[in-house]
Each structure stands twice: as C-alpha cells, then as structure tokens.
Design an enzyme around this catalytic site. Structure first.
Site, short mmCIF file in Angstrom:
data_model
loop_
_atom_site.label_atom_id
_atom_site.label_comp_id
_atom_site.label_asym_id
_atom_site.label_seq_id
_atom_site.Cartn_x
_atom_site.Cartn_y
_atom_site.Cartn_z
N GLU A 1 1.14 -7.83 2.09
CA GLU A 1 1.46 -7.99 3.51
C GLU A 1 0.66 -9.11 4.18
O GLU A 1 0.22 -8.99 5.33
CB GLU A 1 1.26 -6.66 4.24
CG GLU A 1 2.01 -5.51 3.57
CD GLU A 1 1.96 -4.21 4.35
OE1 GLU A 1 1.78 -4.26 5.59
OE2 GLU A 1 2.11 -3.15 3.73
N GLU B 1 -1.57 4.01 3.63
CA GLU B 1 -2.38 4.21 4.84
C GLU B 1 -2.82 5.66 5.05
O GLU B 1 -2.57 6.25 6.09
CB GLU B 1 -1.62 3.67 6.06
CG GLU B 1 -1.29 2.19 5.93
CD GLU B 1 -0.42 1.66 7.05
OE1 GLU B 1 -0.14 2.41 8.02
OE2 GLU B 1 0.02 0.49 6.98
#
Length: 355
Positions: A245, A140
C-alpha cells in the site's frame, strides 16, 4: 547511463530483487480504464485488489457471495502473467453488518462467528486455489500502542480469531502464502505488539509467511530509521517482509496519529490543500528524495523484502485525494493524472541499476 538502461521498466529494473506491484480499482478491473491497465501490464509484475475482495463486497449477505469483480481481477492477473495477492480475508473495517449479528440484530455467539469466518475464508480461498500466490489473511489487528484492536472479531472470539483465520486459510490452500498486514508499523510500540503476536502464533504452530508493512508515507513521517528497525524486527522472525500500500503524500496531515485509519475524516480547509494548481519544485524534490530513500532501503534489505506494492496506478485514482480530508488534490504515486510516468520513475530505475 546509456539509452537502453533508461528505457527499462520498473519490473525489468527490479528483476531478481523483488516484485513490484500495484493495486487495481474496479474501473481498471472492468476494463474501463485501459490507459491504467496498459501501465500495469508494462511496468508491474504483481497486483492486489484495492476493494473488490473485501468482505462487504465479496460476501454481502450470509447466503450470497459476489465473485463477479474478483473473478475478473484474478483472470486479469492470470492472463498477463502477474503475481496476484488476495486482499483481505479478515478485516474489521469494510465488513458487512450481518457477519456479527443474528436475525434479531443481537451479537452472535463465539461459535457462530467462528463458523461464519471459516465458511467465508475457505469458500474464497478454495475458489482461487492455485491462482493466488498469497493472502492478506488478517488486516490491522494491532493498535498503535501494541494492544489488540477491540474489533468485533476480538470482542466475540478473543485473540484466537487471528490464529483461526490462518488455520482456515492454510486448510483451504496449503500451498498459498499467508500474510499479516498492518499500518504505522514503524511505531515502536506497534512493532513490539506485532512481534509478540507473531511469536505467540508461531509457538502455536501457525506459519506466517510474510508481514506486510503498509507504507502510507508523508514527506517527513515516519522516520526512515524507525521504519528500518521494524523491517529488521519482522525479518528476524523468519518471516519475509512485504512493502504494501505504498504512497507518499505531499500534503499537510491534520493528525499524524491517524496512521491509515480509514474511519478518520477531517473538514476540508483550503490551507490543507495547498497544491491544487501546481506543486513547487522544492516539494517535488522532497517527494523524489523520499521515494529514492525508501527504495534504497528496500534494496538494502532485498533478502527479506519480496514485494513492493504501490497503492494505485496514477494520482487521479489515489485514495489520498479523499483521505483523511475529502476533496483534496494529492500527488502520492509514480504516475501523473495524465497517465505519464513522473521523473521519479526514471530516477528509481537509475538508482537500482547503480546499486
């Protein structure tokens, strides 16, 4: 479809196409949730740790690593012939405060933070060398508008922290695969930002083996065409693509711009939690169609996609019950709260067998 075909497990159905995995939480790793670990062993062939390898857990103090849970996680993978992914080496969130400050509480120098990064990465990667197939090296780092996230890593070191993280991991285990992982990857501006970052790293001699597309999906967001455009853009970089995820929330979302930003939180309101007692058939149908559409997309791009990982085993232990609205009841995974496979499992298997 004969009886033998419908009795196949997920990992049997996708054999030769891509790995099918799940995240493991602490209770499962410690052996306190055997019903879940039985599902993992039966249905999946890949695992990733949900939290125990994040830096605040595994490296709580500068002079202390805590490998107790991570060792158990890796051993579970080894014992059960599962492909293990390490998650995650460098992430701005769930990082210990000490990483960025000196004894006086002041921001450390660039040189100090680089040294701490190197020690952190190489100590962990070296410990599991040969046991972990690949690492989410950086997590991220790009904003939704395509710019670099102004994390403390970025503020102190600059964008080179990403390059250094991959260099340190490669030095520690030359045979491990190294990944970049991020959410909201279907947003065009973010897609372009990640592509530009990867191209720049490649020109600097950095190899990124795969790009992880976090897939925290809703029933109508993101648009699957935008998701596919990103998948194609990333695979064109000569990188593999991993679907990471994955879950599909059936609940209304208070802010579609939140992506998977863990710091977001909204006050509980009953209208945002409409399915506490039961889920209407129409919602179940939409949920199933969404999963089937995405798995069909993954199979379409099976030459690029090497792994699809669900973010949890059952609805009972999904993070979506508490994010971004604490206390809700969500149903985003393939197995129900009583550990039974939902009908969608058999439908996914039948779909892949018909491809």
């Amino acid at each position: 479809m004969n009886a033998q075909e419908t009795s196949l497990t997920l990992k049997e159905a996708f054999k030769g196409k891509f790995l099918i995995g799940t995240a493991m939480n602490a209770y499962q790793i410690m052996g306190k949730d055997t019903a879940a670990t039985n599902i993992i062993k039966k249905q999946f062939n890949a695992i990733v740790a949900e939290n125990c390898m994040k830096s605040e857990r595994i490296h709580p103090r500068e002079d202390k690593f805590d490998f107790s849970l991570a060792d158990k996680f890796v051993q579970f993978g080894t014992d059960n012939n599962l492909v293990v992914t390490g998650h995650t080496l460098i992430w701005h969130s769930q990082a210990p405060d000490w990483f960025f400050v000196d004894d006086a509480g002041k921001m450390v120098s660039k040189e100090t933070l680089i040294a701490r990064m190197k020690n952190h990465i190489q100590t962990i990667v070296t410990r599991y060398k040969g046991k972990i197939k690949g690492w989410d090296v950086v997590n991220e780092a790009i904003n939704d508008d395509g710019t670099y996230r102004s994390s403390k890593f970025y503020q102190i070191i600059g964008e080179d922290y990403i390059k250094l993280a991959f260099q340190f991991a490669r030095e520690a285990d030359p045979d491990a695969e190294l990944y970049y992982n991020d959410y909201s990857m279907s947003i065009p501006a973010k897609r372009n930002g990640v592509v530009a970052m990867v191209k720049k790293l490649q020109k600097q001699g950095i190899t990124i083996d795969a790009i992880g597309m976090q897939s925290h999906l809703g029933l109508d967001n993101p648009d699957i065409k935008d998701f596919e455009a990103s998948l194609e853009a990333f695979s064109s970089l000569e990188c593999k693509v991993m679907i990471t995820e994955m879950d599909i929330s059936i609940l209304p979302f208070p802010d579609k711009n939140a992506g998977a930003e863990v710091t977001k939180s909204f006050e509980y309101k009953q209208q945002m939690d409409p399915y506490r007692e039961s889920v209407p058939d129409s919602v179940t149908t939409a949920f199933e169609q969404r999963y089937l559409s995405f798995f069909k997309l993954f199979e379409k791009h099976k030459k690029a996609v090497t792994r699809v990982t669900l973010w949890g085993v059952t609805d009972a232990n999904s993070w979506k019950n508490n994010w971004p609205v604490p206390g809700r009841k969500d149903y985003p995974l393939l197995f129900s709260r009583n550990y039974a496979p939902k009908p969608i499992v058999d439908k996914i298997i039948k779909q892949t067998l018909s491809e």
